[in-house]
Design a protein around this motif. Structure first.
Motif, short mmCIF file in Angstrom:
data_model
loop_
_atom_site.label_atom_id
_atom_site.label_comp_id
_atom_site.label_asym_id
_atom_site.label_seq_id
_atom_site.Cartn_x
_atom_site.Cartn_y
_atom_site.Cartn_z
N HIS A 118 38.19 29.17 38.05
CA HIS A 118 39.35 29.33 37.18
C HIS A 118 39.02 30.24 35.99
CE1 HIS A 118 40.22 25.51 39.26
NE2 HIS A 118 41.50 25.80 39.04
N LEU A 119 39.93 31.14 35.70
CA LEU A 119 39.90 31.92 34.46
C LEU A 119 41.02 31.38 33.57
CD1 LEU A 119 39.21 34.31 32.58
CD2 LEU A 119 40.73 35.73 33.99
N ILE A 120 40.64 30.83 32.42
CA ILE A 120 41.60 30.19 31.54
C ILE A 120 41.78 31.03 30.28
CG2 ILE A 120 42.25 28.05 30.37
CD1 ILE A 120 41.85 27.81 33.41
N LEU A 121 42.99 31.45 30.03
CA LEU A 121 43.31 32.25 28.86
C LEU A 121 43.74 31.33 27.72
CD1 LEU A 121 45.42 35.07 30.57
CD2 LEU A 121 42.94 35.01 30.17
N VAL A 122 43.04 31.45 26.59
CA VAL A 122 43.45 30.68 25.40
C VAL A 122 43.80 31.60 24.24
CG1 VAL A 122 42.11 28.66 26.07
CG2 VAL A 122 41.07 30.37 24.57
N GLY A 123 43.43 32.88 24.35
CA GLY A 123 43.88 33.87 23.37
C GLY A 123 45.29 34.30 23.71
N ALA A 124 45.98 34.87 22.74
CA ALA A 124 47.37 35.27 22.94
C ALA A 124 47.59 36.68 22.41
CB ALA A 124 48.32 34.29 22.24
N PRO A 125 47.32 37.71 23.24
CA PRO A 125 47.54 39.09 22.82
C PRO A 125 49.00 39.34 22.45
CG PRO A 125 46.21 39.01 24.81
CD PRO A 125 46.74 37.62 24.60
N GLU A 126 49.21 40.30 21.58
CA GLU A 126 50.57 40.63 21.15
C GLU A 126 51.33 41.44 22.20
OE1 GLU A 126 50.34 42.57 17.38
OE2 GLU A 126 49.43 40.85 16.37
N LYS A 127 50.59 42.07 23.13
CA LYS A 127 51.22 42.89 24.17
C LYS A 127 50.91 42.31 25.54
CE LYS A 127 50.87 47.11 21.39
NZ LYS A 127 50.32 48.49 21.32
N PRO A 128 51.65 42.74 26.59
CA PRO A 128 51.41 42.23 27.94
C PRO A 128 49.99 42.51 28.42
CG PRO A 128 53.52 43.34 27.84
CD PRO A 128 52.83 43.61 26.53
N LEU A 129 49.51 41.63 29.28
CA LEU A 129 48.17 41.78 29.85
C LEU A 129 48.15 42.87 30.92
CD1 LEU A 129 47.32 38.00 30.20
CD2 LEU A 129 46.33 39.59 28.55
N PRO A 130 46.97 43.35 31.30
CA PRO A 130 46.88 44.37 32.35
C PRO A 130 47.41 43.83 33.68
CG PRO A 130 44.81 44.19 31.15
CD PRO A 130 45.66 43.05 30.71
N ALA A 131 47.92 44.74 34.49
CA ALA A 131 48.37 44.35 35.83
C ALA A 131 47.17 43.92 36.68
CB ALA A 131 49.09 45.53 36.49
N ILE A 132 47.42 42.96 37.57
CA ILE A 132 46.35 42.44 38.42
C ILE A 132 46.78 42.60 39.88
CG2 ILE A 132 44.95 40.44 39.02
CD1 ILE A 132 45.67 39.27 36.31
N PRO A 133 45.97 43.24 40.71
CA PRO A 133 46.30 43.31 42.14
C PRO A 133 46.21 41.93 42.77
CG PRO A 133 44.13 44.24 41.72
CD PRO A 133 44.74 43.97 40.39
N ALA A 134 46.96 41.71 43.81
CA ALA A 134 47.01 40.38 44.44
C ALA A 134 45.76 40.03 45.23
CB ALA A 134 48.24 40.30 45.35
N PHE A 135 45.14 41.04 45.88
CA PHE A 135 44.06 40.72 46.81
C PHE A 135 42.84 40.06 46.17
CE2 PHE A 135 46.30 43.54 49.80
CZ PHE A 135 46.31 42.71 50.91
N PRO A 136 42.41 40.46 44.96
CA PRO A 136 41.28 39.71 44.36
C PRO A 136 41.56 38.23 44.18
CG PRO A 136 41.61 41.78 43.20
CD PRO A 136 42.78 41.62 44.14
N LEU A 137 42.80 37.87 43.94
CA LEU A 137 43.18 36.46 43.82
C LEU A 137 43.17 35.78 45.18
CD1 LEU A 137 46.21 36.86 41.38
CD2 LEU A 137 43.96 36.00 40.78
N ILE A 138 43.78 36.44 46.15
CA ILE A 138 43.95 35.83 47.47
C ILE A 138 42.63 35.70 48.22
CG2 ILE A 138 45.01 36.16 49.74
CD1 ILE A 138 47.32 37.62 48.23
N LEU A 139 41.88 36.80 48.28
CA LEU A 139 40.67 36.81 49.11
C LEU A 139 39.52 36.04 48.49
CD1 LEU A 139 40.73 40.51 50.35
CD2 LEU A 139 41.59 38.46 51.50
N ASN A 140 39.56 35.83 47.19
CA ASN A 140 38.48 35.11 46.53
C ASN A 140 38.86 33.69 46.11
OD1 ASN A 140 36.38 37.25 46.38
ND2 ASN A 140 37.97 38.31 45.21
N ASN A 141 40.12 33.32 46.33
CA ASN A 141 40.59 31.98 45.98
C ASN A 141 40.25 31.63 44.52
OD1 ASN A 141 39.76 28.56 46.62
ND2 ASN A 141 41.82 29.40 46.45
N VAL A 142 40.58 32.57 43.63
CA VAL A 142 40.37 32.33 42.21
C VAL A 142 41.72 32.19 41.52
CG1 VAL A 142 38.12 33.43 42.09
CG2 VAL A 142 40.17 34.82 41.78
#
Length: 360
Positions: A272-296
């Motif tokens: 798990h990657l847990i975000l507790v900071g709150a940037p003022e602008k949107p976060l970077p885009a994330i491709p789907a495959f690193p999430l899917i193939l690594n089950n993170v």
């Protein structure tokens, strides 16, 4: 019957977003009307949180000016309502980033008040909505001489814990501690990475500190980190040697350009990657495959409940956990805000009210 108030509420008021340039004004303000379950605290110490800067700069949007920030508040209890049982006049107590909630929904009853179904009331710039004499009033924080809060969110400070060091734990500390506990740091999650500074060691985890440069390596090691990862460029080469080596990462950074894909590559499957900071602008885009193939997994976590704050403070006292702080006289709050915005803090400024018993 509660004690009568013979003091005024005064503090550093941010009148508009230019206040972040060192233009806060010390003036009197009117707190919420005192309720039977309220507590007044004579403020000795107040930590300076990045949230304060985002608020008075207008980075998180327009605010109900004037605003008195500060939600790492510690001091002496000087007044308690007749319904208050767990603290008394003369006790040392603290208040974190939450000042109220409905106290009736499923989340509140499960000690998850930050996620109240009706919404939480922040310690500053919030509006009290519970029935009572303070309903509709605005909340004011700890860059001040006194603070008034519903007693449910007032936590006694354990004996043996340095008061100045304890103040930043009330928000900054518990914001990291909460997801560490939720996601099993030291138990299911043996190897934990912290983007920021470390609290996980006390829970028995192997701690990896993650930072964009080597400048904080020595400090991280002194705090108990057993490994340090410098993400200089945020590119793949920074992360590749450490791929799949962590079970949990807690990201405290407010940087909207944080290398999320790189952080995810550090996680083992199921991590798990847990975000507790709150940037003022949107976060970077994330491709789907690193999430899917690594089950993170990516998730977020807010502050901690009063119950969790109490637990964290007791652990800190028992294991002699210490914040890294620089004390500043509360008279110098404007310069402190300027320095905080310029990222000069190593790692937390604490405003000290010497008139109320705080020690520089």
């Amino acid at each position: 019957m509660s004690q009568q108030q013979d003091y005024k509420f005064e503090g550093w008021n941010a009148l508009d977003k230019n206040s972040v340039k060192g233009q806060m004004v010390w003036q009197e303000y009117e707190p919420k009307a005192f309720a039977d379950d309220d507590v007044d605290i004579k403020i000795m110490y107040c930590g300076v949180c990045a949230s304060d800067i985002h608020t008075i700069s207008g980075g998180w949007g327009d605010m109900p000016w004037p605003v008195v920030t500060g939600h790492e508040i510690l001091g002496e209890v000087v007044r308690v309502g007749p319904k208050v049982k767990h603290v008394k006049v003369g006790d040392i107590a603290g208040v974190g980033a939450q000042n109220d909630s409905c106290l009736e929904c499923d989340q509140c009853l499960k000690h998850r008040e930050p996620y109240c179904d009706k919404g939480q009331t922040g310690t500053y710039a919030g509006i009290y909505y519970r029935e009572g004499p303070g309903k509709g009033a605005k909340s004011y924080g700890g860059y001040a001489n006194y603070h008034r809060a519903p007693s449910h969110f007032v936590v006694p400070i354990p004996d043996g814990l340095d008061h100045a060091l304890a103040a930043p734990m009330l928000c900054g500390g518990v914001t990291v501690y909460s997801p560490l506990v939720q996601y099993g740091a030291g138990k299911e999650a043996k190897d934990v990475g912290i983007v920021g500074i470390v609290f996980a060691k006390a829970l028995g985890a192997n701690v990896t500190a993650i930072s964009h440069s080597e400048s904080k390596k020595a400090d991280a090691e002194k705090m108990g980190a057993t490994r340090f990862i410098a993400t200089h460029s945020g590119k793949e080469d920074d992360f590749k040697p450490y791929a799949r080596s962590l079970d949990l990462i807690v990201a405290t950074t407010n940087d909207e350009s944080m290398p999320l894909t790189g952080y995810l590559s550090l996680l083992r499957p199921g991590g798990h990657l847990i975000l507790v900071g709150a940037p003022e602008k949107p976060l970077p885009a994330i491709p789907a495959f690193p999430l899917i193939l690594n089950n993170v997994h990516i998730a977020g976590s807010a502050i901690g409940s009063p119950k969790l704050i109490k637990e964290m403070l007791e652990l800190a006292a028992k294991q002699n956990v210490k914040s890294w702080i620089e004390k500043r006289d509360i008279k110098d709050a404007n310069q402190t805000v300027i320095d905080m915005k310029a990222s000069k803090a190593r790692y937390r400024y604490v405003l000290v009210n010497t008139a109320n018993g705080g020690k520089l």
